[in-house]
Design a protein around this motif. Structure first.
Motif, short mmCIF file in Angstrom:
data_model
loop_
_atom_site.label_atom_id
_atom_site.label_comp_id
_atom_site.label_asym_id
_atom_site.label_seq_id
_atom_site.Cartn_x
_atom_site.Cartn_y
_atom_site.Cartn_z
N GLN A 5 92.00 52.63 -63.00
CA GLN A 5 90.73 52.97 -62.36
C GLN A 5 90.89 52.91 -60.85
OE1 GLN A 5 87.42 50.74 -63.87
NE2 GLN A 5 85.94 51.65 -62.49
N VAL A 11 85.37 49.59 -67.62
CA VAL A 11 85.29 50.27 -68.91
C VAL A 11 86.27 49.65 -69.89
CG1 VAL A 11 85.55 52.48 -70.10
CG2 VAL A 11 84.64 52.42 -67.77
N ALA A 68 85.00 55.49 -62.61
CA ALA A 68 83.89 55.10 -63.49
C ALA A 68 82.93 54.26 -62.68
CB ALA A 68 84.41 54.32 -64.70
N MET A 110 83.79 57.98 -67.97
CA MET A 110 85.02 58.07 -67.18
C MET A 110 85.24 59.52 -66.74
SD MET A 110 87.38 55.77 -69.74
CE MET A 110 88.90 56.14 -68.88
#
Length: 279
Positions: free
Chosen positions: A143, A122, A118, A98
């Motif tokens: 994200q 994740v 990422a 990340m």
């Protein structure tokens, strides 16, 4: 007509437009901007001025920032920096792929919103628990994609100016390779990709200008008459409204598109160029 001003929450960051209301801040002044989380401190980068368009629905400036507001803003900045540092350290500890690109802190609710990129999804459940204990606040991880990363981080585009997405663009619209072809650009990723690695956003909002210009300018390969003689159109410069012509006798010339446009030349031949005095 109406009064409009522009502010930014970070230096050289995205611009937000406000109705100044009864206030008259100067460039560099700290003002209060209404947000969902309450008034936030921002810097005036465009002093209030009249605009010809009738712009409505803009948020109204909540006035100049006081010492109390500035102290709160500085404390929140320190908290964001602390949260970013702790997040990076714990990400390394958990060995997660990340990258932290932005941190928001809502002091009223004691909530951290940490934005990251990422290569794939994740599992960060253990990370969130450690972050909450380390930061002593509620933590939300979000994200984001390459375009949002460029917007949050900012930067300089291929044109040499600040990124459009980080300054004035509000939404990301679909961009296609067809738009690059319509603008006579080479379909080369190095030429038509922005800092995010995706097609440049300017291809979208500049596209109508090129479509309209190409409808009135002579097409590539067409034969035209220029002030320097006949030739063939080999290039078009839409921003300058000029065409490049390869002359029959050798050499090239660059001239305004109107000077090689047949309807314009026919008009000038019948009524004159309009340079003389009216009678």
């Amino acid at each position: 007509m109406g009064m409009v001003m522009a502010v930014s929450f970070t230096r050289y960051g995205r611009l937000y437009y406000l109705d100044p209301g009864p206030h008259s801040p100067k460039v560099g002044d700290k003002v209060l901007v209404p947000t969902d989380a309450g008034p936030e401190v921002a810097e005036c980068v465009w002093a209030p001025q009249w605009v010809s368009e009738d712009i409505g629905g803009l948020p109204v400036c909540a006035g100049p920032a006081t010492e109390e507001h500035l102290a709160r803003d500085e404390a929140n900045r320190r908290r964001r920096a602390e949260g970013r540092s702790i997040a990076k350290r714990l990400i390394r500890k958990h060995d997660l792929p990340m990258k932290v690109i932005g941190v928001d802190y809502l002091d009223a609710d004691n909530i951290f919103k940490i934005y990251f990129t990422a290569p794939h999804r994740v599992d960060f459940r253990a990370l969130v628990r450690d972050l909450a204990r380390g930061i002593k606040a509620r933590v939300e991880l979000r994200q984001v994609g390459p375009r949002d990363e460029a917007r949050l981080q900012g930067g300089i585009g291929p044109c040499g100016r600040d990124l459009c997405c980080a300054t004035f663009l509000k939404d990301f619209e679909p961009v296609s390779v067809r738009m690059a072809k319509d603008q006579d650009l080479p379909v080369n990723p190095l030429r038509i990709a922005g800092a995010c690695g995706r097609l440049m956003c300017c291809l979208k909002y500049e596209h109508p200008l090129y479509v309209e210009a190409h409808q009135r300018m002579p097409a590539l390969g067409s034969r035209v008459e220029t002030p320097e003689g006949p030739g063939q159109v080999v290039g078009r410069n839409v921003p300058a409204d000029k065409v490049t012509v390869r002359l029959n006798g050798g050499g090239r010339c660059s001239c305004p598109s109107a000077s090689v446009c047949s309807p314009r030349r026919q008009h000038d031949a019948m009524y004159g160029s309009g340079d003389g005095d009216a009678t």
